[in-house]
Design a protein around this motif. Sequence first.
Motif, PDB file in Angstrom:
ATOM      1  N   UNK A  39      -1.514   3.000  -9.756  1.00 40.07           N
ATOM      2  CA  UNK A  39      -2.146   4.176 -10.334  1.00 40.07           C
ATOM      3  C   UNK A  39      -1.130   5.302 -10.361  1.00 40.07           C
ATOM      4  N   UNK A  40      -0.937   5.901 -11.541  1.00 43.20           N
ATOM      5  CA  UNK A  40      -0.042   7.033 -11.715  1.00 43.20           C
ATOM      6  C   UNK A  40      -0.882   8.220 -12.161  1.00 43.20           C
ATOM      7  N   UNK A  41      -0.828   9.304 -11.430  1.00 41.73           N
ATOM      8  CA  UNK A  41      -1.615  10.491 -11.780  1.00 41.73           C
ATOM      9  C   UNK A  41      -0.705  11.705 -11.832  1.00 41.73           C
ATOM     10  N   UNK A  42      -0.712  12.396 -12.950  1.00 42.86           N
ATOM     11  CA  UNK A  42       0.034  13.647 -13.125  1.00 42.86           C
ATOM     12  C   UNK A  42      -0.971  14.773 -13.273  1.00 42.86           C
ATOM     13  N   UNK A  84       0.788  -1.234   0.000  1.00 44.54           N
ATOM     14  CA  UNK A  84       0.000   0.000   0.000  1.00 44.54           C
ATOM     15  C   UNK A  84       0.809   1.268   0.000  1.00 44.54           C
ATOM     16  N   UNK A  85       2.041   1.226  -0.543  1.00 41.00           N
ATOM     17  CA  UNK A  85       2.870   2.432  -0.581  1.00 41.00           C
ATOM     18  C   UNK A  85       2.187   3.516  -1.405  1.00 41.00           C
ATOM     19  N   UNK A  86       2.212   4.743  -0.892  1.00 41.61           N
ATOM     20  CA  UNK A  86       1.529   5.861  -1.553  1.00 41.61           C
ATOM     21  C   UNK A  86       2.397   7.107  -1.484  1.00 41.61           C
ATOM     22  N   UNK A  90      -0.839  18.115  -8.347  1.00 39.87           N
ATOM     23  CA  UNK A  90      -1.698  17.128  -7.681  1.00 39.87           C
ATOM     24  C   UNK A  90      -1.393  15.729  -8.207  1.00 39.87           C
ATOM     25  N   UNK A  91      -0.114  15.436  -8.327  1.00 38.18           N
ATOM     26  CA  UNK A  91       0.330  14.141  -8.826  1.00 38.18           C
ATOM     27  C   UNK A  91       0.322  13.105  -7.708  1.00 38.18           C
ATOM     28  N   UNK A  92       0.329  11.833  -8.108  1.00 36.19           N
ATOM     29  CA  UNK A  92       0.308  10.762  -7.116  1.00 36.19           C
ATOM     30  C   UNK A  92       0.770   9.461  -7.746  1.00 36.19           C
TER      31      UNK A  92
END
Length: 462
Positions: free
Chosen positions: A252-255, A28-30, A240-242
């Motif tokens: 999940x990769x969010x840029x 669960x690394x975030x 707001x990347x993650x």
Amino acid sequence: MSLSLHLEELVYQADSCELFERFADLPGAAFLDSCQGAPRAGRYDIITAQPAKDSPQPLSAQASPAQCQNYFAELGQFQRERYAGINSAADLPFCGGLLGYLGYDSGMGLQGLAAKEDDEAHGPPLASLQAYDWCIVQDHLLRRAVLVSLPTLAAAERQDYLSRARAARTTTASSDFVLSERFSSNLEAAEYREAFERIQSYIRAGDCYQVNLARRYNASYQGEPWQAYRRLRAVAGAPFSAFLAMAEDSALMSLSPERFIALRGSRVETRPIKGTRPRNMQDPAADRALAEQLQSSSKDRAENLMIVDLLRNDLGRSCVPGSIRVEQLFAVESYPTVHHLVSTITGELEAERSALDLLRDSFPGGSITGAPKRRAMEIIAELEPHRRQHYCGSVAYISADGRMDSNIAIRSLLCHSGQVLCWAGGGIVADSDCTAEFQETIDKVGQFLNCLEQSLKPVDKH
């Protein structure tokens, strides 16, 4: 009873990626990433891992509308009971609490709509917000790093996380991210035009005013999604990347450049993006002209205003009557690959409402559905060949002390079962041009796809 947080100061590091890699092997690394060095970078980075054993169960990919509604109610009860009495961390955005994602399709259930039946009906959960008892926060304004833990975290676990954070950097072998084929789309030009014309007929009939139509790109891959994220971050970092490591080697990769909803105390803020032009980094004068063209476009301003009105209505379900304000309208913000038209709306949360009430009653964000929201979502489900899954959902946290922040998961990629999926869409209104809208779905993620296709090589299947 008032419960205090445990704080341990760490050595500040300008690059939070190196710090995250010390925890990336944990379940669960975030990593909530403000992308320092990119235009319009944020202030805080948040790193955590190893969610608590009593975390809420994810929302199944086969969940019914009623189960989607119950999921949010159960999250609210969990938040109230588990974090009762936690003191506010005045200068920290997150101190442990719920963190994860809400997929777009969980929002279908909130609107009383069944998620689309397709190959993804047995894919990753529709939503997963897990409970974390600790995190590392890097404050890039104050150049401060701190490990924050809740009273429920065992001393031995806290010491293990401290040891990892303070350990000398080591280079560990990891499998690079490699595509085995070029990206292909589920809506090519002719199919997109057919869907576009169908939306125009709905608009003419008075069914809707705007519908966000998206294309999905996919390719097969091998290797570590984290390596892909690092490459994408270098070319298209956004505030707001993650990066979220998920079960079964999914990620999940969010840029994302777009905030969905933030809550600090009783102050609510949302910042919808609607209106886009590509950047021209080789010609500064041409680049400025593109930004000015966006700022003055009556079509883009009208499109943006529709979503501002929709979001004012959404916030009105949770905010004090008369408190909602449009603080900024039609501001141009420039990111590495595109210019965007952005507005800012604020309100004051009613005393009896919680962060999760606010999130539930506004989700999914109107900037990625259209207006009116429910009808637009019905049309999206009719015309887009596949579920949106995580795309246009949200990466979010609800801190143990009640704070919340969330993005709109645009510019996002899902790695699952050996496939990497990437989406891009845009709002269709009465005076939209099909060719221009189709091109916008390329402009928004073209650099993402090109970046990953540079790794293209045949995969040995023997």
